[in-house]
Design a protein around this motif. Sequence first.
Motif, PDB file in Angstrom:
ATOM      1  N   THR A 180       1.207  -1.490  -0.440  1.00  0.00           N
ATOM      2  CA  THR A 180       0.092  -0.702  -0.193  1.00  0.00           C
ATOM      3  C   THR A 180       0.888   1.219  -0.274  1.00  0.00           C
ATOM      4  O   THR A 180       2.290   1.196  -0.180  1.00  0.00           O
ATOM      5  CB  THR A 180      -1.720  -0.508   1.162  1.00  0.00           C
ATOM      6  OG1 THR A 180      -0.138  -0.529   2.489  1.00  0.00           O
ATOM      7  CG2 THR A 180      -2.075  -1.117   1.449  1.00  0.00           C
ATOM      8  N   PHE A 214       0.387   3.940   1.980  1.00  0.00           N
ATOM      9  CA  PHE A 214       0.414   5.319   2.738  1.00  0.00           C
ATOM     10  C   PHE A 214       1.624   6.694   3.135  1.00  0.00           C
ATOM     11  O   PHE A 214       1.229   7.411   2.807  1.00  0.00           O
ATOM     12  CB  PHE A 214       0.167   4.622   4.125  1.00  0.00           C
ATOM     13  CG  PHE A 214      -1.444   4.124   4.519  1.00  0.00           C
ATOM     14  CD1 PHE A 214      -1.397   2.779   4.832  1.00  0.00           C
ATOM     15  CD2 PHE A 214      -2.869   4.606   3.724  1.00  0.00           C
ATOM     16  CE1 PHE A 214      -2.504   1.796   4.058  1.00  0.00           C
ATOM     17  CE2 PHE A 214      -4.233   4.032   4.945  1.00  0.00           C
ATOM     18  CZ  PHE A 214      -3.926   2.810   3.995  1.00  0.00           C
ATOM     19  N   VAL A 254      -7.258  15.251  13.492  1.00  0.00           N
ATOM     20  CA  VAL A 254      -7.732  15.411  11.814  1.00  0.00           C
ATOM     21  C   VAL A 254      -7.205  16.693  11.639  1.00  0.00           C
ATOM     22  O   VAL A 254      -7.268  16.799  10.734  1.00  0.00           O
ATOM     23  CB  VAL A 254      -9.502  14.606  11.753  1.00  0.00           C
ATOM     24  CG1 VAL A 254      -9.783  14.751  10.069  1.00  0.00           C
ATOM     25  CG2 VAL A 254      -8.825  13.097  12.356  1.00  0.00           C
ATOM     26  N   LEU A 259      -7.630   4.881  11.360  1.00  0.00           N
ATOM     27  CA  LEU A 259      -8.075   5.252  10.199  1.00  0.00           C
ATOM     28  C   LEU A 259      -8.425   5.481   9.178  1.00  0.00           C
ATOM     29  O   LEU A 259      -8.632   6.290   8.067  1.00  0.00           O
ATOM     30  CB  LEU A 259      -8.302   3.608  10.383  1.00  0.00           C
ATOM     31  CG  LEU A 259      -7.823   1.924  10.605  1.00  0.00           C
ATOM     32  CD1 LEU A 259      -8.425   0.626  10.706  1.00  0.00           C
ATOM     33  CD2 LEU A 259      -6.401   2.199  10.160  1.00  0.00           C
ATOM     34  N   GLY A 308      -9.129   8.972   9.944  1.00  0.00           N
ATOM     35  CA  GLY A 308      -8.877  10.590   9.554  1.00  0.00           C
ATOM     36  C   GLY A 308      -7.509  10.112   8.716  1.00  0.00           C
ATOM     37  O   GLY A 308      -7.279  10.808   8.200  1.00  0.00           O
ATOM     38  N   THR A 309      -7.528   8.572   8.517  1.00  0.00           N
ATOM     39  CA  THR A 309      -6.246   8.804   7.020  1.00  0.00           C
ATOM     40  C   THR A 309      -6.808   8.296   5.523  1.00  0.00           C
ATOM     41  O   THR A 309      -6.404   9.589   4.838  1.00  0.00           O
ATOM     42  CB  THR A 309      -5.900   6.915   7.188  1.00  0.00           C
ATOM     43  OG1 THR A 309      -4.696   7.350   8.684  1.00  0.00           O
ATOM     44  CG2 THR A 309      -3.780   7.268   6.207  1.00  0.00           C
ATOM     45  N   ILE A 337      -9.755  10.541   5.127  1.00  0.00           N
ATOM     46  CA  ILE A 337     -10.038  11.924   5.121  1.00  0.00           C
ATOM     47  C   ILE A 337      -8.750  12.598   4.574  1.00  0.00           C
ATOM     48  O   ILE A 337      -8.795  13.095   3.558  1.00  0.00           O
ATOM     49  CB  ILE A 337     -10.518  12.203   6.946  1.00  0.00           C
ATOM     50  CG1 ILE A 337     -12.168  11.837   6.499  1.00  0.00           C
ATOM     51  CG2 ILE A 337     -10.843  14.222   6.370  1.00  0.00           C
ATOM     52  CD1 ILE A 337     -12.303  11.341   7.842  1.00  0.00           C
ATOM     53  N   ILE A 338      -7.559  12.174   5.492  1.00  0.00           N
ATOM     54  CA  ILE A 338      -6.154  13.136   5.029  1.00  0.00           C
ATOM     55  C   ILE A 338      -5.869  12.725   3.395  1.00  0.00           C
ATOM     56  O   ILE A 338      -5.828  14.271   2.964  1.00  0.00           O
ATOM     57  CB  ILE A 338      -5.117  13.489   6.298  1.00  0.00           C
ATOM     58  CG1 ILE A 338      -5.948  14.244   7.557  1.00  0.00           C
ATOM     59  CG2 ILE A 338      -4.417  13.441   5.716  1.00  0.00           C
ATOM     60  CD1 ILE A 338      -4.971  13.163   8.890  1.00  0.00           C
ATOM     61  N   LEU A 339      -6.211  11.150   2.979  1.00  0.00           N
ATOM     62  CA  LEU A 339      -4.899  11.295   2.328  1.00  0.00           C
ATOM     63  C   LEU A 339      -6.321  11.797   0.573  1.00  0.00           C
ATOM     64  O   LEU A 339      -5.785  12.046   0.108  1.00  0.00           O
ATOM     65  CB  LEU A 339      -4.855  10.160   2.165  1.00  0.00           C
ATOM     66  CG  LEU A 339      -3.808   9.431   2.606  1.00  0.00           C
ATOM     67  CD1 LEU A 339      -3.745   7.344   2.242  1.00  0.00           C
ATOM     68  CD2 LEU A 339      -3.270   9.505   2.631  1.00  0.00           C
ATOM     69  N   ARG A 340      -7.583  11.791   1.203  1.00  0.00           N
ATOM     70  CA  ARG A 340      -8.508  12.399   0.415  1.00  0.00           C
ATOM     71  C   ARG A 340      -8.277  13.660   0.360  1.00  0.00           C
ATOM     72  O   ARG A 340      -8.388  14.367  -1.183  1.00  0.00           O
ATOM     73  CB  ARG A 340      -9.786  12.006   0.765  1.00  0.00           C
ATOM     74  CG  ARG A 340     -11.074  12.612  -0.879  1.00  0.00           C
ATOM     75  CD  ARG A 340     -12.002  11.211   0.052  1.00  0.00           C
ATOM     76  NE  ARG A 340     -13.254  12.226  -1.529  1.00  0.00           N
ATOM     77  CZ  ARG A 340     -14.449  10.906  -1.430  1.00  0.00           C
ATOM     78  NH1 ARG A 340     -14.596  10.395  -1.033  1.00  0.00           N
ATOM     79  NH2 ARG A 340     -15.183  11.410  -2.646  1.00  0.00           N
ATOM     80  N   TRP A 341      -8.134  14.116   1.403  1.00  0.00           N
ATOM     81  CA  TRP A 341      -8.166  15.962   1.218  1.00  0.00           C
ATOM     82  C   TRP A 341      -6.790  16.083   0.706  1.00  0.00           C
ATOM     83  O   TRP A 341      -6.784  17.335  -0.908  1.00  0.00           O
ATOM     84  CB  TRP A 341      -7.776  16.566   2.449  1.00  0.00           C
ATOM     85  CG  TRP A 341      -8.220  17.917   2.303  1.00  0.00           C
ATOM     86  CD1 TRP A 341      -6.990  18.796   2.422  1.00  0.00           C
ATOM     87  CD2 TRP A 341      -9.788  18.632   3.015  1.00  0.00           C
ATOM     88  NE1 TRP A 341      -7.911  19.703   2.703  1.00  0.00           N
ATOM     89  CE2 TRP A 341      -8.898  19.866   2.516  1.00  0.00           C
ATOM     90  CE3 TRP A 341     -10.574  18.596   3.669  1.00  0.00           C
ATOM     91  CZ2 TRP A 341     -10.016  21.281   3.644  1.00  0.00           C
ATOM     92  CZ3 TRP A 341     -11.495  19.647   3.647  1.00  0.00           C
ATOM     93  CH2 TRP A 341     -10.629  21.053   3.932  1.00  0.00           C
ATOM     94  N   GLY A 342      -5.659  15.364   0.347  1.00  0.00           N
ATOM     95  CA  GLY A 342      -4.475  16.119  -0.116  1.00  0.00           C
ATOM     96  C   GLY A 342      -4.393  15.554  -1.256  1.00  0.00           C
ATOM     97  O   GLY A 342      -3.893  16.277  -2.377  1.00  0.00           O
ATOM     98  N   LEU A 391      -3.478   5.149  -3.752  1.00  0.00           N
ATOM     99  CA  LEU A 391      -4.255   5.828  -1.893  1.00  0.00           C
ATOM    100  C   LEU A 391      -5.605   4.906  -1.922  1.00  0.00           C
ATOM    101  O   LEU A 391      -5.882   4.853  -0.814  1.00  0.00           O
ATOM    102  CB  LEU A 391      -3.522   7.500  -2.276  1.00  0.00           C
ATOM    103  CG  LEU A 391      -2.494   7.982  -2.021  1.00  0.00           C
ATOM    104  CD1 LEU A 391      -2.751   9.173  -2.284  1.00  0.00           C
ATOM    105  CD2 LEU A 391      -1.834   7.076  -1.296  1.00  0.00           C
ATOM    106  N   SER A 421      -5.360   1.500  -0.603  1.00  0.00           N
ATOM    107  CA  SER A 421      -5.005   0.473   0.323  1.00  0.00           C
ATOM    108  C   SER A 421      -5.679   1.146   1.568  1.00  0.00           C
ATOM    109  O   SER A 421      -6.172   0.547   2.450  1.00  0.00           O
ATOM    110  CB  SER A 421      -3.398   1.865   0.396  1.00  0.00           C
ATOM    111  OG  SER A 421      -2.596   1.947  -0.690  1.00  0.00           O
ATOM    112  N   ALA A 422      -6.852   2.812   1.380  1.00  0.00           N
ATOM    113  CA  ALA A 422      -7.035   3.446   2.703  1.00  0.00           C
ATOM    114  C   ALA A 422      -8.300   2.506   2.379  1.00  0.00           C
ATOM    115  O   ALA A 422      -8.874   2.030   4.095  1.00  0.00           O
ATOM    116  CB  ALA A 422      -7.516   4.357   2.114  1.00  0.00           C
TER     117      ALA A 422
END
Lengths: 244, 582, 92, 220
Positions: free
Chosen positions: B254, B256, C82, D39, D41-42, D44-49, D153, D156-157
């Motif tokens: 993955t 991340f 977050v 999990l 939160g990651t 949301i963060i990756l998507r926002w990025g 991404l 993975s998420a």
Amino acid sequence: MHWWIPTNASSYGGDVDRIFYIILYITGFVFLVVEGGLLVFLVRYRRREGRTAAYIHGNNTAEIIWTTIPAVIVVMLALLSQKVWSTVKDPAHFPADAIPIGVHVKQFEWQFTMPGPDGKLGTDDDIFRKNELHLVVGRNYAVQLTSQDVIHSFFIPAFRLKQDVVPGMTIVAWFRPILTGAFDLACAQLCGVGHYRMQATVYVHSAEDFARWQTAQGAPATAAPVATDTTMGSMAMPHSGGTR
Amino acid sequence: MTAAAAPHDAGLHAGHDDRPWLRRYVFSTDHKTIGIQFLFLSLTFLLLGGLMAMVIRWQLGFPGTPVPGGSILPDAMAPGGVIRPSFYNALVTMHGTFMIFFAVMPLLTGVFANYLIPLKIGAPDMAFPRLNMWSFWLMIPAGTLALAGFFVEGGSAASGWTAYAPLSNSPLYTGVSAGQILWCVAIIIFGASSLLGSVNYIATVVNLRAPGMTWMRLPLSVWALFITAILALLAVPILAGAIIMLLFDQVLGTHFYLPTGGGQPLLWQHLFWFFGHPEVYILILPAMGIVSDVIANGSRKPIFGYTSMVFAIGGIAGLGFMVWGHHMFVSGMNPTLGTSFMASTMLIAVPTSIKVFNWLGTMWRGNIHFHVPMLNAIGFLSMFVIGGLSGIFMAATPVDMYIHDTYFIVAHIHYVLFGGSLFAAFAGIYYWFPKMFGREMHDGLGRWHFGLTFVFYNLTFFPMHLLGLGGHMRRLYDPTQYPFLAPMQPINVFVSVSAFLLMAAQLPFVWNFFWSLFRGPKAPLNPWRDNSLEWTVPSPPPHGNFVETPTVYRGPYEYSVPGEPEDFLPQDRPAPARQEAH
Amino acid sequence: MDAADHKHPNYVAVWGGLFVLTVIEVAAVYMRIPRHLLVLALLLLAAWKALLVALYFMHLRFEPKRLALVALAPLPLGIILVVAVLQEFAKR
Amino acid sequence: MAPAVQPAAPPAEEGIGVYTQKLGMWVFLASEVMFFTALIGTYIILRWGSAESWPVPQDILNIPLTAFNTFVLICSSVSMVKAYAAATHDDQKGLRLWLVLTVLAGATFVGVQVLEYRHLIHEGLLPSGIRDGSPLAARLVDSGKLTATAAGLFGSAFFTMTGFHGFHVTCGVICMTFVTIKAFRGGYSGGRFHGVEVIGLYWHFVDLVWIILFTIVYLI
């Protein structure tokens, strides 16, 4: 036998040192008061025959005093530091006339791309060096930090500047050297087996000395890396470093 | 995920104990046996971490020369006794991992929370004895897997105990793949063990307090362990999630944290430090609790400002979740975030100073008995002050920009972790050894151990402040490579020699510990004349602790009460004529 | 010392509510709604359903208030984490 | 639940007013909330990025199937609470019936989840991204609608979050079968129903996480 902070060689280095010394004096004073008080209490209130401890549960005014005083001190320190922090790190405060320098880091060496006489990066007359950075004293520089593999850290002790270089991001840091001479540049973030031998040297020349160096670089068109490889330290390595 | 928690086997009476040998000593569900099992486990890993520190210090003090006795190491680690850079990074990583996860945390939360909470609140055992047994027995695979990292191809994890991505993400950058996977799995299993422990401690303190043991009559050590359990409960799952994602990056491909795959390296740092900072408060709060009890007992005087001490612990825990960014000032994090994290980090100095001044207030006009636990508690207090003050340098962002990832940080870590947590753990072991094993430790050896450790500890770690100010970076295999560090090499040599002597200074403790286990003089019921409930039961206390549940009449710190024949007043002694203060 | 009176709310009604909310959510996705409004609506619906489950199925309404404190304790921490990390992408 | 009960002992100190097993479960659920915060939160963060290049969930995931799956999980939550109600009224027959229904519903949910995973992997969505040459790649990546990194991404998420939720549901189903067996042996008769209530709390929590996951991953 130089065992203290290296002499400052950058414009905002003086401010960093000033805040350091302010905190040193405050914490030094608090250290003496607290540890001294501790020693006095240990001697004065040690166990003796017929001595009984005072039956005290606390004292609110004392609590208020030793809550507000540290709070005031730390808030003052925070305001003080914020001013310097924003001049160094806030992109809005970067000097407009800063000369761009391309700094590309890979596992265990620094690759500098300095603009040639035309002053612009990305043109043919750029000078490419490994582990060697040549600057002019008194000029603003903005390094564009990019990493090829892992996180390294662009650290020049004499300039008091440290900025991690994160792969996938281009981070800009600025400084203005105010002293001529050769200063060490090191990697401050664990980046693998060769982390300990990633040193580079920053040469700060006077204006004419820099001009002489720049013309002496021969045909400016040679963008290929000039093989003056000064990476290996003077000391002969007893064993080849790990698996790299 | 054992959801169907079996009902609490009620009817636990002290005295008769018909459990088979295996259930009684190995897979025991008695919180006292589990506490002692944690003690032996954490002391073993403490020794292991210490030995790694010795090899690291040898390499830093005398770079390139063969480590004495290093010839036993295989060639992959140390050809001809001279350790390789890759093995050095592995040592640095595993020294941090073992000391934090497998030595200090079990020593403070595993040993003292397990052993003291039920006894100090008047409960027969933990709320969930079986979960408690699992919490210890999960530590064994975790520790073994972490240790196994050294013996797999490529060596153990070598990306620091903070395992920053992308260095820790793929074997491409460190040549370590199996080692990092083992590290991840070990920390996840450790996380499960710590979670089970925290659930147990919270449920026990909330629901199983004896009659009369109100919240404001809890000893400060129980308060500290309770709030530490809450910190661990809420912080460790974040680490488990982050490490699971790191493990998937390693194993399932993955992306991340891999920038090439679009991941965010800073995401790992945020998640790790969101756990990381509550973690360092998990390492210090139990120490503060133990020291509060020992200083009050040593000074024969009530703790100064009990309520403000409790709120200070709560303040530290609350703020502890809002300061993690100060580990990342120069990491490429958004500078505006740096400002807000600086503010919250500066604020956390306030509750810490409240606690320090309250300890001093406790000793003020006291009648200080310098028994060995008190010596170690004073060692904690004096060293923690230095650690706390050096923390203010890091809170100021410009100064942190210079000293981040240098030996100034290493000095700060060791002043709060060794000077703080370990001195308090020594105080705790000397203090509760008589209750745990029914035998007293040798007083003279204890004083020698404290004296030597205190001296060599300062000689080892104070010069590191100087190294850090000179710009000496962390985790350097051979500092002489850098021209600007070469003049500071004598400090490194001095620190290394002091470190070897510091290790040698632990011999009196090891000898004292094992000798007293079998041949120490029989311990009386209440050797330190303390008020807390555990000193009202025989040592070692029987299974089920109290013959009948005690009733508590006053706080734990009623020392030198005017008009009382003795200078201490146990919590469960009924109030004579007049009504107690609170 | 446990909750003596086991009050049981009308579970079927709660089940109906959840079912209807889910249908609304899925329908909203297929309708032409401006993006931001859709995201907000979906989040509110999800929060509403979550509250229904927590209050009625997990009996938080009938438990002492301090248990709700235990249930809500982690939420602010998650939000802090977050929101702080999202700041990374705000002003670069 | 007072410890070492003996006559005329004053009541144990007033705790939080909830018996220990329930408090223990709620405390454990608080830590689980933090785990899923990491999990989700990651995600949301990756998507926002990578905001604009993030795949629209409807293109990859099968919404009607998962909507039905959500409905199944909600039903299992209801049957769980019915079982708890039956246990409090000491109605053993009702308890057994509803517990069996809950186990079946939970198992169906996991089954549908596994089916969905098999279908997605066959289509080409992997934790490491979209397998080239797969039907999904042809439809999305080659046509330029979706960049490879964003797909990586998302893969993975998606697999980490829904995978761990599935894992928690599976553990719930396994523990539920033990509870059901004990119920058939009359383990929860005579007012001793705490075990049912505690497992019910865990089950509702897992349903609650799915409600949030379903909205964030599948719908938005």
